[in-house]
Design a protein around this motif. Sequence first.
Motif, PDB file in Angstrom:
ATOM      1  N   GLY A  46       7.811   5.978   2.986  1.00 56.21           N
ATOM      2  CA  GLY A  46       6.738   6.940   2.750  1.00 56.21           C
ATOM      3  C   GLY A  46       5.891   7.027   4.014  1.00 56.21           C
ATOM      4  O   GLY A  46       5.577   6.003   4.618  1.00 56.21           O
ATOM      5  N   ASP A  87       8.470  11.636   2.200  1.00 52.15           N
ATOM      6  CA  ASP A  87       9.106  10.482   1.564  1.00 52.15           C
ATOM      7  C   ASP A  87      10.599  10.591   1.818  1.00 52.15           C
ATOM      8  O   ASP A  87      11.166  11.674   1.664  1.00 52.15           O
ATOM      9  CB  ASP A  87       8.873  10.489   0.046  1.00 52.15           C
ATOM     10  CG  ASP A  87       7.518   9.890  -0.337  1.00 52.15           C
ATOM     11  OD1 ASP A  87       6.749   9.514   0.572  1.00 52.15           O
ATOM     12  OD2 ASP A  87       7.245   9.800  -1.549  1.00 52.15           O
ATOM     13  N   GLU A  97      12.652   6.334  -3.533  1.00 53.17           N
ATOM     14  CA  GLU A  97      11.842   6.240  -2.310  1.00 53.17           C
ATOM     15  C   GLU A  97      12.087   4.935  -1.553  1.00 53.17           C
ATOM     16  O   GLU A  97      11.940   3.848  -2.098  1.00 53.17           O
ATOM     17  CB  GLU A  97      10.351   6.330  -2.666  1.00 53.17           C
ATOM     18  CG  GLU A  97       9.458   6.205  -1.438  1.00 53.17           C
ATOM     19  CD  GLU A  97       7.975   6.108  -1.791  1.00 53.17           C
ATOM     20  OE1 GLU A  97       7.596   6.469  -2.911  1.00 53.17           O
ATOM     21  OE2 GLU A  97       7.218   5.650  -0.912  1.00 53.17           O
TER      22      GLU A  97
HETATM   23 MG    MG Z   1       4.973   6.071  -1.271  1.00 51.41          MG
END
Ligand code: MG
Length: 452
Positions: free
Chosen positions: A378, A367, A375
């Motif tokens: 990902g 991430d 985030e």
């Molecule tokens: Mg994610």
Amino acid sequence: MRTPIIEALSSPASRDEITVCGWVRTRRDAKAFSFLELNDGSCLRGIQVVVDAGTPGSEALLEMTTGASVEVKGRLVASQGKGQAWEVQAAQVVLLGGADESYPLQKKGHTLEFLREIAHLRPRSNLFGAVFRVRSRMAYAVHTFFQERGFLNVHTPMITASDCEGAGEMFRVTTLAPGAGKLEEDFFGKPTFLTVSGQLEAETLACALGKVYTFGPTFRAENSNTSRHAAEFWMIEPEQAFCDLAGNMDLAEAQLQHQVRDALAHCAEDLAFFSNYVDKGLLERLKFVAERPFQRVSYTEAVQLLEASGQAFAYPVAYGLNLQSEHERWLTEQHFQCPVIVYNYPKEIKPFYMRQNDDGLTVAAMDVLVPGIGEIIGGSQREERPERLAAAMAHHGLSEADYWWYADLRKYGTVPHAGYGMGFERLLMFITGVGNIRDVIPFARTPGHAAF
Ligand code: MG
Ligand code: 4AD
């Protein structure tokens, strides 16, 4: 022919004939002339138009109020006033459409919440004009980044029968009336959904074409009313064959830096606006991110840092638990003070397709976390070993019958491969400093909201 205001303002010389069109921001009247400030969305700045008394069309001047649309023919001349190099000396003005005092964007200082209720008009404000210009440029930069590196743009289906992320947060697509009809009578003869990710299909294309990317709308029915989640958002998903986790991290870092550098180079005026009015530290942060390498830490190290931080978090920190947004932000904002890539997560908290590491506990996930957001990307290396994939699918309760084609990629000429998903709106929040995902997409879809 209409000249966009951005072109008029950067003209190398005066012009005897020019036509500009736009919406009136302000009008100021003096005895012998009036000033109109016109904006046409081509850039943040407007152009000043000088309308002398008696100019053809000036009978309608009183109706050329804030929000009205106007066409001006005249001369582009060096401006006497300060603040602008060029202005238009009108030879003719035409009122295209009036806007009475009920026009909601009369004055500055509206709240973002109010502007969301007039999402059809807010693109005419300085803030949203800037956001959507940057959005367009960033979409372009996505394509240049991948195209220049030999990635092929592929289009994956929007309607799908698979649940890539395994989270079950999908919107059902059906032609059956509520409560009526059998599944076999449904349009596709089986349950179908709006896609949560094009990854599984992108993998099939990468395992033929080598390097591919998708860039399209993505749908998630997660009922999380946060400033970073939308039910409909855009995702960029590159997928590379013959690539491992390290190569995937390198690509993610390079793409994010490319997007930042491109914005700094091509959206300078709009970024300066965001830096002045939205987020004072923006430009400094973007320049920093454009130049410095990102930090990389394993999930295990990240958890140790969080445990030793002495911070009182709302959510618990322990090996085996998901990192929450507050944890991600502490890592990137407080501890490392730069973007961070966290890799090798426990397999229990990640989807079935991620490649198992030799420790038997973790998968080759990653991430990318950035300050202000958490985030933004990902991804993972994918499980390319047929037996391991079969075991992971069984573990996650996926039937081989549904994913036979995905398993086939491992049966015939399997290769190491990896990819990631970058949330386009999260990217825009990062680039503009705008704090709510609802304000970087023209018409946001969030729980309870699908207006416009
Ligand atoms: Mg994610
Ligand atoms: O981490 P996610 O769920 O990863 C995947 O979907 C993978 N299949 C991608 C891949 O490997 N090809 O989502 C990827 C990114 C997140 O990091 C986040 O930026 C964004 O998509 N995202 C959202 N953005 C806005 N609203 C939501 N509800 C989002 N959910 C994920």
